[in-house]
Design a protein around this motif. Sequence first.
Motif, PDB file in Angstrom:
ATOM      1  N   LEU A 153      57.176  59.956  11.735  1.00 42.13           N
ATOM      2  CA  LEU A 153      57.652  61.261  12.184  1.00 42.13           C
ATOM      3  C   LEU A 153      57.671  62.242  11.017  1.00 42.13           C
ATOM      4  O   LEU A 153      57.847  61.842   9.857  1.00 42.13           O
ATOM      5  N   PRO A 154      57.526  63.532  11.302  1.00 43.18           N
ATOM      6  CA  PRO A 154      57.788  64.531  10.259  1.00 43.18           C
ATOM      7  C   PRO A 154      59.223  64.398   9.762  1.00 43.18           C
ATOM      8  O   PRO A 154      60.130  64.058  10.528  1.00 43.18           O
ATOM      9  N   ALA A 155      59.427  64.664   8.482  1.00 47.32           N
ATOM     10  CA  ALA A 155      60.745  64.444   7.871  1.00 47.32           C
ATOM     11  C   ALA A 155      61.837  65.229   8.579  1.00 47.32           C
ATOM     12  O   ALA A 155      62.938  64.716   8.824  1.00 47.32           O
ATOM     13  N   GLU A 156      61.539  66.489   8.950  1.00 50.26           N
ATOM     14  CA  GLU A 156      62.586  67.310   9.561  1.00 50.26           C
ATOM     15  C   GLU A 156      62.937  66.812  10.955  1.00 50.26           C
ATOM     16  O   GLU A 156      64.103  66.869  11.365  1.00 50.26           O
ATOM     17  N   ARG A 206      55.775  63.560  21.780  1.00 46.10           N
ATOM     18  CA  ARG A 206      57.168  63.986  21.670  1.00 46.10           C
ATOM     19  C   ARG A 206      58.049  62.815  21.242  1.00 46.10           C
ATOM     20  O   ARG A 206      57.671  61.641  21.379  1.00 46.10           O
ATOM     21  N   LEU A 207      59.206  63.170  20.750  1.00 48.32           N
ATOM     22  CA  LEU A 207      60.271  62.203  20.459  1.00 48.32           C
ATOM     23  C   LEU A 207      61.461  62.563  21.341  1.00 48.32           C
ATOM     24  O   LEU A 207      61.879  63.730  21.392  1.00 48.32           O
ATOM     25  N   THR A 208      61.982  61.564  22.034  1.00 41.18           N
ATOM     26  CA  THR A 208      63.126  61.792  22.918  1.00 41.18           C
ATOM     27  C   THR A 208      64.300  60.953  22.431  1.00 41.18           C
ATOM     28  O   THR A 208      64.163  59.744  22.222  1.00 41.18           O
ATOM     29  N   LEU A 224      63.314  73.348  15.730  1.00 39.61           N
ATOM     30  CA  LEU A 224      62.067  72.590  15.597  1.00 39.61           C
ATOM     31  C   LEU A 224      61.210  72.690  16.854  1.00 39.61           C
ATOM     32  O   LEU A 224      60.261  71.927  17.022  1.00 39.61           O
ATOM     33  N   GLY A 225      61.547  73.646  17.724  1.00 45.69           N
ATOM     34  CA  GLY A 225      60.764  73.833  18.933  1.00 45.69           C
ATOM     35  C   GLY A 225      61.113  72.886  20.057  1.00 45.69           C
ATOM     36  O   GLY A 225      60.371  72.813  21.050  1.00 45.69           O
ATOM     37  N   PHE A 245      61.858  66.474  21.053  1.00 47.05           N
ATOM     38  CA  PHE A 245      61.176  67.151  19.950  1.00 47.05           C
ATOM     39  C   PHE A 245      59.665  67.062  20.177  1.00 47.05           C
ATOM     40  O   PHE A 245      59.136  65.973  20.366  1.00 47.05           O
ATOM     41  N   PRO A 246      58.957  68.189  20.132  1.00 44.91           N
ATOM     42  CA  PRO A 246      57.492  68.120  20.254  1.00 44.91           C
ATOM     43  C   PRO A 246      56.870  67.602  18.955  1.00 44.91           C
ATOM     44  O   PRO A 246      57.334  67.900  17.851  1.00 44.91           O
ATOM     45  N   LEU A 247      55.808  66.805  19.100  1.00 49.50           N
ATOM     46  CA  LEU A 247      55.085  66.264  17.946  1.00 49.50           C
ATOM     47  C   LEU A 247      53.634  66.713  18.028  1.00 49.50           C
ATOM     48  O   LEU A 247      53.127  67.069  19.090  1.00 49.50           O
TER      49      LEU A 247
END
Length: 375
Positions: free
Chosen positions: A278-281, A316-318, A349-350, A369-371
């Motif tokens: 995942l992106p760090a943020e 996405r991450l849920t 983060l959208g 979170f969208p990825l």
Amino acid sequence: MRRDLPYALGGLALGGLLLGNAALAPDARPIRALDVALVLVMVAALAVCRRFPVPALVVVTAAMLAVHFRLHPGPAAAFPVLGTVYLAAWRGHRAAAALASLVFLGCFLFRDFAVAPADQPAQQVAERTSLLLGWFVAANVAGLVARQRRAYLEQVEQRAVEAERTREEMALRRAGEERLRIARDLHDSLTHSISVIKVQAGIAVHLARKQGKEPSATLLAIQEASGAAMRELRATLGVLRSASDVDPVGLAGVDGLAERTRAAGVPVQLTVTGQRELPAEVDQAGYRVVQEALTNVARHAGPATARVDIEYAPERLTVCVTDDGRASPSRPVTPGVGLRGMRERVTGLGGTLHTAARDGGGFAVRATFPLDGPS
């Protein structure tokens, strides 16, 4: 090439005007192929004058003088030269522009006075001389003014960029000073209080074991939670004292978070579906959502069981945290600082955040979170 097109079209228009004027003059001479070739050379030179102002100026001046000597079209022969003189002066070639003006004027007037003095009254020649002189002076002055204006605008723009950069540097410096102030305040106040809690809990655990008793689960949970709080506080202080906003905590730490929550008396069931980088943020924000949701369960849900579901998907991450506590739709929950901060993290983060009481009792927090796509 598209930027050269207006110059080429302008040259064609001037060439047509020049040949038409020469053909309609009272003492018109026949227009020959060489005359048309000279006009086409002028058009070609004007087409590249933006990129090669001085060579174009030389070619246009020579071609128009040749046309003037052959056809004598009058002041119309000066128009292409005036345009290139202006452009050369605007591009900073003042000496070349002035020299071309003098050469063209001198040769033009020489032809008027030496070749056909009887055909033209002296007053007409003097008027035309004054007119051409004024035109060439105006072209040189206009080119210099245009260049100075462009230099002034560039200087103003550069000053605006420097002022903006200075403001950004001042804002960053003030932000850094504020971060250091917050770090000092946290270190002087909160760190001391948590240290006292950790030390006291450790002493209580040590005394209980020294007396042959097993410390209570609540006391052990206080000891572990205070230690974790100290570690996170030190990491936060490190972030505040550095230029980086990277938080070392991510979803990999959810297992430890669930263990600490269980030790505090709240049963937690953790389910993780899938796995990906995942992106760090996003990783940090997902952890913080779980942390805040479990903290709210421990504080407000009463006797309850919590469930944490983390789903990694390609796009996405849920993160979903639910409990079966005492919240209900009939008693709306007033959002506090924690929920507002959670929403700011997710939407920043959208992503989207849904928080609501469950129909069967309890509360649900769902963050998506969208990825970018598969890693």
